[in-house]
Each structure stands twice: as structure tokens, then as C-alpha cells.
Design a protein around this motif. Structure first.
Motif, PDB file in Angstrom:
ATOM      1  N   TRP A   1       5.344  16.986 -12.507  1.00 14.58           N
ATOM      2  CA  TRP A   1       6.195  16.474 -11.428  1.00 14.58           C
ATOM      3  C   TRP A   1       5.333  15.673 -10.451  1.00 14.58           C
ATOM      4  O   TRP A   1       4.112  15.809 -10.411  1.00 14.58           O
ATOM      5  CB  TRP A   1       6.890  17.592 -10.668  1.00 14.58           C
ATOM      6  CG  TRP A   1       7.854  18.392 -11.500  1.00 14.58           C
ATOM      7  CD1 TRP A   1       8.407  18.041 -12.685  1.00 14.58           C
ATOM      8  CD2 TRP A   1       8.347  19.719 -11.207  1.00 14.58           C
ATOM      9  NE1 TRP A   1       9.230  19.041 -13.157  1.00 14.58           N
ATOM     10  CE2 TRP A   1       9.207  20.078 -12.273  1.00 14.58           C
ATOM     11  CE3 TRP A   1       8.162  20.602 -10.165  1.00 14.58           C
ATOM     12  CZ2 TRP A   1       9.881  21.293 -12.304  1.00 14.58           C
ATOM     13  CZ3 TRP A   1       8.820  21.818 -10.191  1.00 14.58           C
ATOM     14  CH2 TRP A   1       9.675  22.147 -11.257  1.00 14.58           C
ATOM     15  N   GLN A   2       6.018  14.870  -9.649  1.00 13.28           N
ATOM     16  CA  GLN A   2       5.361  14.128  -8.580  1.00 13.28           C
ATOM     17  C   GLN A   2       6.024  14.506  -7.261  1.00 13.28           C
ATOM     18  O   GLN A   2       7.239  14.370  -7.119  1.00 13.28           O
ATOM     19  CB  GLN A   2       5.486  12.615  -8.829  1.00 13.28           C
ATOM     20  CG  GLN A   2       4.536  11.775  -8.010  1.00 13.28           C
ATOM     21  CD  GLN A   2       3.106  11.839  -8.533  1.00 13.28           C
ATOM     22  OE1 GLN A   2       2.854  12.321  -9.621  1.00 13.28           O
ATOM     23  NE2 GLN A   2       2.145  11.367  -7.764  1.00 13.28           N
ATOM     24  N   VAL A   3       5.242  15.020  -6.312  1.00  9.95           N
ATOM     25  CA  VAL A   3       5.764  15.410  -5.005  1.00  9.95           C
ATOM     26  C   VAL A   3       5.371  14.331  -3.998  1.00  9.95           C
ATOM     27  O   VAL A   3       4.205  13.938  -3.924  1.00  9.95           O
ATOM     28  CB  VAL A   3       5.207  16.782  -4.554  1.00  9.95           C
ATOM     29  CG1 VAL A   3       5.836  17.206  -3.230  1.00  9.95           C
ATOM     30  CG2 VAL A   3       5.473  17.829  -5.619  1.00  9.95           C
ATOM     31  N   ALA A   4       6.337  13.840  -3.249  1.00 11.98           N
ATOM     32  CA  ALA A   4       6.080  12.777  -2.274  1.00 11.98           C
ATOM     33  C   ALA A   4       6.776  13.101  -0.965  1.00 11.98           C
ATOM     34  O   ALA A   4       7.775  13.826  -0.937  1.00 11.98           O
ATOM     35  CB  ALA A   4       6.564  11.420  -2.808  1.00 11.98           C
ATOM     36  N   ILE A   5       6.216  12.588   0.128  1.00 13.63           N
ATOM     37  CA  ILE A   5       6.863  12.704   1.427  1.00 13.63           C
ATOM     38  C   ILE A   5       6.978  11.313   2.031  1.00 13.63           C
ATOM     39  O   ILE A   5       6.112  10.470   1.841  1.00 13.63           O
ATOM     40  CB  ILE A   5       6.093  13.654   2.381  1.00 13.63           C
ATOM     41  CG1 ILE A   5       4.695  13.123   2.658  1.00 13.63           C
ATOM     42  CG2 ILE A   5       6.031  15.052   1.848  1.00 13.63           C
ATOM     43  CD1 ILE A   5       3.966  13.926   3.721  1.00 13.63           C
TER      44      ILE A   5
ATOM     45  N   PRO B   1      14.659   1.087   7.544  1.00 13.82           N
ATOM     46  CA  PRO B   1      13.425   1.477   8.221  1.00 13.82           C
ATOM     47  C   PRO B   1      12.218   1.435   7.294  1.00 13.82           C
ATOM     48  O   PRO B   1      12.335   1.513   6.071  1.00 13.82           O
ATOM     49  CB  PRO B   1      13.726   2.916   8.665  1.00 13.82           C
ATOM     50  CG  PRO B   1      14.745   3.392   7.704  1.00 13.82           C
ATOM     51  CD  PRO B   1      15.592   2.207   7.365  1.00 13.82           C
ATOM     52  N   GLU B   2      11.047   1.326   7.924  1.00 13.79           N
ATOM     53  CA  GLU B   2       9.790   1.376   7.186  1.00 13.79           C
ATOM     54  C   GLU B   2       9.310   2.815   7.126  1.00 13.79           C
ATOM     55  O   GLU B   2       9.400   3.553   8.101  1.00 13.79           O
ATOM     56  CB  GLU B   2       8.740   0.505   7.881  1.00 13.79           C
ATOM     57  CG  GLU B   2       7.391   0.510   7.164  1.00 13.79           C
ATOM     58  CD  GLU B   2       6.309  -0.184   7.965  1.00 13.79           C
ATOM     59  OE1 GLU B   2       5.736  -1.157   7.482  1.00 13.79           O
ATOM     60  OE2 GLU B   2       6.059   0.261   9.106  1.00 13.79           O
ATOM     61  N   PHE B   3       8.819   3.230   5.938  1.00 15.48           N
ATOM     62  CA  PHE B   3       8.346   4.600   5.736  1.00 15.48           C
ATOM     63  C   PHE B   3       6.906   4.573   5.250  1.00 15.48           C
ATOM     64  O   PHE B   3       6.474   3.644   4.548  1.00 15.48           O
ATOM     65  CB  PHE B   3       9.203   5.336   4.697  1.00 15.48           C
ATOM     66  CG  PHE B   3      10.566   5.749   5.186  1.00 15.48           C
ATOM     67  CD1 PHE B   3      10.757   6.975   5.784  1.00 15.48           C
ATOM     68  CD2 PHE B   3      11.643   4.903   5.065  1.00 15.48           C
ATOM     69  CE1 PHE B   3      11.995   7.358   6.234  1.00 15.48           C
ATOM     70  CE2 PHE B   3      12.892   5.271   5.506  1.00 15.48           C
ATOM     71  CZ  PHE B   3      13.070   6.504   6.098  1.00 15.48           C
TER      72      PHE B   3
ATOM     73  N   GLY C   1       0.844  -1.195   0.000  1.00 12.64           N
ATOM     74  CA  GLY C   1       0.000   0.000   0.000  1.00 12.64           C
ATOM     75  C   GLY C   1       0.882   1.249   0.000  1.00 12.64           C
ATOM     76  O   GLY C   1       1.756   1.426  -0.858  1.00 12.64           O
ATOM     77  N   ASP C   2       0.661   2.151   0.942  1.00 11.91           N
ATOM     78  CA  ASP C   2       1.489   3.348   1.049  1.00 11.91           C
ATOM     79  C   ASP C   2       2.636   3.175   2.038  1.00 11.91           C
ATOM     80  O   ASP C   2       3.257   4.160   2.445  1.00 11.91           O
ATOM     81  CB  ASP C   2       0.626   4.558   1.448  1.00 11.91           C
ATOM     82  CG  ASP C   2      -0.155   4.293   2.732  1.00 11.91           C
ATOM     83  OD1 ASP C   2       0.020   3.223   3.328  1.00 11.91           O
ATOM     84  OD2 ASP C   2      -0.953   5.176   3.118  1.00 11.91           O
ATOM     85  N   LEU C   3       2.926   1.946   2.443  1.00  9.15           N
ATOM     86  CA  LEU C   3       4.050   1.650   3.322  1.00  9.15           C
ATOM     87  C   LEU C   3       5.149   0.978   2.504  1.00  9.15           C
ATOM     88  O   LEU C   3       4.882   0.075   1.703  1.00  9.15           O
ATOM     89  CB  LEU C   3       3.630   0.732   4.473  1.00  9.15           C
ATOM     90  CG  LEU C   3       2.567   1.291   5.421  1.00  9.15           C
ATOM     91  CD1 LEU C   3       2.178   0.231   6.432  1.00  9.15           C
ATOM     92  CD2 LEU C   3       3.092   2.534   6.142  1.00  9.15           C
ATOM     93  N   LEU C   4       6.395   1.419   2.688  1.00 13.21           N
ATOM     94  CA  LEU C   4       7.502   0.822   1.965  1.00 13.21           C
ATOM     95  C   LEU C   4       8.707   0.717   2.879  1.00 13.21           C
ATOM     96  O   LEU C   4       8.845   1.446   3.863  1.00 13.21           O
ATOM     97  CB  LEU C   4       7.834   1.619   0.705  1.00 13.21           C
ATOM     98  CG  LEU C   4       8.093   3.126   0.833  1.00 13.21           C
ATOM     99  CD1 LEU C   4       9.545   3.400   1.163  1.00 13.21           C
ATOM    100  CD2 LEU C   4       7.704   3.824  -0.455  1.00 13.21           C
TER     101      LEU C   4
END
Length: 624
Positions: free
Chosen positions: A290-294, A276-278, A257-260
Motif C-alpha cells: 500500500w501507499q500511505v499519503a497525507i 486549493p494547493e496541497f 515536486g511535493d506540491l499539487l
């Protein structure tokens, strides 16, 4: 013997059930704790992501119309018409340099139709960041065709990402040149850590190459291994000016999902052990493709989950012990409770029969009283909510100024702390004390701002009572320091006797002054003369306070409606139309009066008359 065996089997079954219950409780506690913690983390991170995308969008939108405006500049038109004229080119150079300083653009260049630079120099001390000749490039050709050219690249020497706009310069209907405005995206990147220290912010292109990041190690890396087609597309449009990019990815080992999970290394061939998991959230910046991610570390979520599981285990064990103790006790007193229960039931039946009629009468009377109280409470609550909503709306308008008022001391505190550390290492104790004293003063300043803000936001429920007028006025002015400064307004207060007390409420009287002063600030904004005068005069029974501004005044047709609910002369979205209406209601509640008029010398004049607290009235209020 058979009965003893059955009891042992029952005990073993109960033990197994208890273990199963404990396991389920621990699993549920950890599952839901992790889910709630991740939801909270997503909500906070989504806010940071929206703010980051908005900041980037604003940074690009600031300069989108500048090339079109510059294309009509007389100095640039003269330069493209007479390219061999050194005087015209020098004047164009000076004009572009001045505009760079005013607008904050990184560079501005003027090109002829052949794509050669004829005016402008790099403000950062180097050659053109785009190249000496742009003939044939897509964004330059777009400008020559009458469209707004856009171009993104990374400088070869500094590896700083830049964004450029290009627009045609027409002279007498013919395209004579192109003006190019360059934006330094490194400044936007420097703000990432200011937005949130706990998040890693990355901005990537359509090939997933990271060109902006709060983590320096991730810049010019890729979110995934680049294919041959990806590298060919990057090379064709010259996006990175020959700077090697995507030599390795940031090492995403697994995704759910949104965890990597990231690896501890940056090599695609040897990623290293799992790191670590983010939590990753992303949002497109469509105008720039563009793609902005946090990315935010979920270690806090894991700690919260572990604590919740341990707490659930302790709670289940405690509950089982308690249940066992209660069960043993209940067995000993079961017979006595049965007898007492039977007696209580018979007694309650007799009492119920004798009191049924009285209970019904009381119920009807109580329902009537509750209905009347509910109507009164609903009316009072509606009035209080309207006042509180107005205060919160005012706080929302002041939030940007208050943020600036707090950010300045925070930056100064950081500087003082760094200086104190350096002086401490040098053994200069006296300078350390001076820096610590400065930190204390700035902290007190921030505390005063927050204290006034918290006091103003509180929902006041006390009745009308004697209050000090100067205190409410001073607190209102303190909260409006930032809007006054932003508007360039000069506020003068004439209050010879600062000990006068009036009948009112601290918070609501403060709200009255905030509404009146805020309207005065709006009235003088953009005016040549921006003066606001507050004058306080005392009479035997009344204290009069006037608020006058140097604006354009109130239309004679609107004077009779300024205190009506939802009446506003401001633009749509700039006001609710409730400020003066609520002010009028508060003043009426105080037993006072408020009127609006135009001053003979210009500007609006609001006159507030409140009951003055004399010695006799103060004594009477104290007795009640």
C-alpha cells in the motif's frame, strides 16, 4: 545649470536603485518565508505520516500470528477431523466467537480443505465477508501450501475495507482445513482525524485506488485515471468484490515536486477550476503493498508569505526614509564631526600609550580567573545536564500515560460541550450550567497535570534550602499516576506529619521520589502482588523515608552496585542505568544518605535519610 542637471540625474538613479532594492527585498522575503514555512509544514506532516503508517502497520501486525495460534486449538482440530459432528462444530463456533471478543478481530472462520465454511459466523451480523467458498483463491491456496495467506478486499454491502490472514489447520501432519482471521480496516480509518485534524490522510493500493481516506468523498476514487490494464488487474484478484472503483480521480490539475493543485470537481472529463494547493507526502506500507499519503492545505503558507512580503515592503520604505533623514543630518554636522574626530583620535592615542601595560596585566589576570571559572562551570554544567537528562528520560517513559490522562478529559469536554449546545437549544439553562461546570472541573484537572509536568521538567538551579517533603512526594505521585494504574500497582503512603521540612530542592527532591517509585513500579510489574509502601518517620535531626515494593528484591551480588553509574538489571533499551546513580548524587548534594537492601518479608527496600529542618536551622538558613 549642468550641475543641477547632474543632481537631478543622480536623484533619478537613486530612486531607481531604491525601487530595485525594495523589489529584491520583497522577493527575497517572500521566497525564504515560503521556503521556511513549507519546510516546517513538511516536518510536521512527516511526523503525522510516520505515526499513520506505524498505526496501520501495528493494526495489521496485531493479528498476523493469530491464525497460526488458532490452527493448534483443540476445538478447531476436532471440528476439521469430524465435520459431520454437530457438537464439535458448535464448540468450534463458540470458541471462535470467544476469541473474536478477546482479540478484537472482525471475524474468524474455519474452512475445510474444499474451501467451504464449517464454523464461525460474522460478528457484524452478516454472511462471510470473504465468501461461502474460497477454493482456488490465491490466498487460500497459499494457506493450503503451508504459507501465510493474505487477502485484501472491500465488502460489497458496507463498502468497508477488510484484510484477512489464512493459515492451514493440520491434524496428525495432514492439512484438514484453513482458519481465516478478518481485520476491519474501517477502525483504523476512524482514527485518521484523531491523528491530525488539519491533514487529509489517504491509503491507496498499487493501482492508486484510494480505499481508506479521512475525506469520505475520496474513498474508492483514484489518484489518476485508471487504464484498461489497471481495471483488469483489479477485476482478476477480486480486490473490491464488484464494488465500482476509480469512476473518477480526485482531480490533480498540476504538480510541482511535493506540491499539487486539485480541481474543484471529481470528474475526469470536467475537472472544474483549480482548487486549493496541497503539500503531499507519501510513504509505502511495504508488507501490504500500500501507499500511505497525507495532503495538507498550504493556505497558511500563502498567508504567511503575503504578510512577510508586506512587512518587507514596509521595512524597506521605512529604511529608505530613515537613510534619507540620516543623510541630510550628516551633511549638516559633517564638519563639526570631523574636528571632534581628529581631537578624539589624538586623545585616544595618548590614553592607549599610558594604559597599555596595565591593560596587559589585567588581561592576564582576567584570563586566569576565566580559566578557573570555566573549569568549575563545566563541572557544574555536566552535573546539571546529567540530572536534566534523567528527568527528560523519565518524562519520555511517562509520555504515553500522560497522553491518556489528557485525552480522557478532552473527550469528556467535547461531550459536555455537545450536550450544553443541545440543552441551550432546548432552553434548559440549569443543565447547561451543569455541563459548563463539568468542563471547568476537567480543565482544572488538565491544568494540574500540565503544571506538575512543567514544574518537574524545569531545570532547577537554586541552592539547597528548606523544602516541604510532602509537596515533592505528592507531585511525584501525581506524575506517576498513569504508570501506577497501567501496572496495576497499589501505592500506600504513611506520612503522619505532612508539614515536615527537609534540606533539599523542590525539583531535585521530586526527581529522587520519581526514580525510586518508577523502579518500584518496574519491580512489581507482572508480580501476583503489586504493592508499594512509602513510609515517612521523623527523628530530632533526620527525616527517614523508606520505599518498599513487593517484587523479587535485589540479588545479593548486585546490592553493592545498584548506585553505580550505568549499572542496570533491566533488559537492553528499558533503562539507562543512571537513575539510582543520579539519585545517589542528589541525596549526597542535600547532605543526606540513601541505602538499598532487601526486606525480610520480600521485595526491595530503599531508605532515604535527609536533614530535618528545625527552628534553629530554619533561622540560620534564612539569614544566609
Amino acid at each position: 545649470m549642468v550641475r543641477a542637471g547632474l543632481q537631478r540625474r543622480s536623484r533619478w538613479m537613486l530612486a531607481l536603485v531604491a525601487i530595485a532594492v525594495a523589489g529584491i527585498a520583497v522577493w527575497q522575503a517572500t521566497y525564504w518565508t515560503r521556503a521556511f514555512a513549507l519546510d516546517n509544514l513538511r516536518e510536521r506532516s512527516a511526523g503525522v505520516l510516520r505515526l499513520t503508517v506505524d498505526n496501520l502497520g501495528v493494526e495489521l501486525a496485531r493479528f498476523i500470528f493469530l491464525p497460526r495460534v488458532l490452527s493448534t486449538n483443540p476445538a478447531l482440530l476436532s471440528a476439521v477431523d469430524t465435520r459431520a459432528d454437530g457438537v464439535a462444530l458448535s464448540r468450534a463456533d463458540r470458541t471462535l466467537e470467544q476469541i473474536e471478543g478477546v482479540t478484537g478481530a472482525a471475524d474468524i472462520f474455519l474452512y475445510d480443505v474444499g474451501g467451504t465454511v464449517i464454523a464461525g459466523r460474522s460478528a457484524r451480523g452478516g454472511p462471510s465477508v470473504i465468501g461461502e467458498n474460497l477454493a482456488g483463491t490465491p490466498f487460500f491456496m497459499a494457506a493450503l501450501e503451508g504459507r501465510l495467506g493474505r487477502f485484501f478486499t472491500v465488502e460489497t454491502a458496507t463498502r468497508v475495507p477488510i484484510y484477512a490472514y489464512a493459515h492451514a489447520v493440520r491434524s496428525r501432519g495432514v492439512v484438514r482445513g484453513v482458519v481465516v482471521v478478518v481485520i476491519d480496516l474501517g477502525r483504523a480509518q476512524d482514527k485518521f482525524k484523531l491523528l491530525s485534524a488539519e491533514h487529509e490522510i489517504i491509503v491507496s493500493d498499487r493501482e492508486d485506488v484510494i480505499f481508506l481516506s479521512s475525506n469520505p468523498d475520496w474513498r474508492l476514487q483514484s489518484l489518476r485515471p485508471l487504464t484498461t490494464a489497471d481495471r483488469k488487474a483489479i477485476e482478476l484478484d477480486g480486490r473490491y468484490s464488484g464494488v465500482p472503483v476509480g469512476q473518477s480521480s480526485i482531480g490533480i490539475q498540476s504538480r510541482q515536486g511535493d506540491l499539487l493543485t486539485l480541481s474543484t470537481g471529481l470528474s475526469d472529463n470536467h475537472p472544474g477550476p483549480a482548487g486549493p494547493e496541497f503539500l503531499r507526502l507519501e510513504r509505502p506500507l511495504t508488507k501490504a503493498d500500500w501507499q500511505v499519503a497525507i495532503l495538507v492545505d498550504t493556505s497558511l503558507v500563502r498567508r504567511q508569505t503575503a504578510v512577510a512580503g508586506f512587512a518587507a515592503l514596509i521595512a524597506v520604505i521605512s529604511l529608505l526614509l530613515l537613510v534619507t533623514a540620516v543623510y541630510q543630518r550628516r551633511r549638516r554636522i559633517h564638519e563639526r564631526l570631523a574636528f571632534q574626530t581628529d581631537a578624539n583620535i589624538r586623545l585616544e592615542e595618548r590614553v592607549h600609550e599610558r594604559t597599555a601595560e596595565l591593560t596587559e596585566t589585567n588581561r592576564q589576570l582576567h584570563a586566569s580567573v576565566l580559566e578557573r571559572q570555566k573549569a568549575e562551570d563545566n563541572l557544574r554544567l555536566a552535573q546539571e545536564e546529567l540530572i536534566q537528562t534523567s528527568k527528560l528520560a523519565a518524562l519520555g517513559q511517562m509520555s504515553a500515560g500522560l497522553s491518556h490522562e489528557l485525552n480522557q478529559p478532552l473527550a469528556a469536554i467535547r461531550s459536555y460541550a455537545d450536550n450544553a449546545r443541545a440543552y441551550l437549544e432546548r432552553g434548559q439553562a440549569d443543565k447547561v450550567l451543569n455541563n459548563l461546570s463539568g468542563i471547568g472541573e476537567l480543565t482544572e484537572r488538565m491544568a494540574r497535570i500540565i503544571r506538575n509536568l512543567r514544574t518537574y521538567a524545569r531545570n532547577e538551579k537554586t541552592p539547597v534550602r528548606p523544602v516541604l517533603l510532602s509537596d515533592a512526594l505528592d507531585q511525584a505521585v501525581s506524575l506517576l499516576e498513569a504508570p501506577l494504574r497501567d501496572a496495576g500497582a497499589v501505592l500506600r503512603i504513611e506520612n503522619p506529619d505532612r508539614k515536615e521540612r527537609v534540606m533539599g530542592g523542590d525539583i531535585r527532591l521530586q526527581q529522587v521520589f520519581i526514580n525510586l517509585i518508577s523502579n518500584a513500579i518496574d519491580a512489581v510489574t507482572g508480580q501476583p502482588q503489586r504493592d508499594i509502601l512509602i513510609a515517612v518517620t521523623c527523628e530530632p535531626e533526620v527525616v527517614t523515608c523508606t520505599v518498599r515494593d513487593s517484587g523479587t528484591g535485589i540479588s545479593p551480588d548486585d546490592l553493592g552496585r545498584v548506585f553505580d553509574p550505568f549499572f542496570s538489571t533491566k533488559e537492553v533499551g528499558m533503562g539507562t542505568g543512571l537513575g539510582l546513580s543520579i539519585t545517589y548524587g542528589i541525596v549526597q548534594l542535600f547532605g543526606g544518605q540513601i541505602t538499598a537492601a532487601n526486606h525480610p518479608d520480600g521485595g526491595a527496600l530503599f531508605t532515604l535519610r535527609l536533614r530535618r529542618v528545625t527552628a534553629d536551622r530554619n533561622t540560620a538558613e534564612g539569614k544566609t
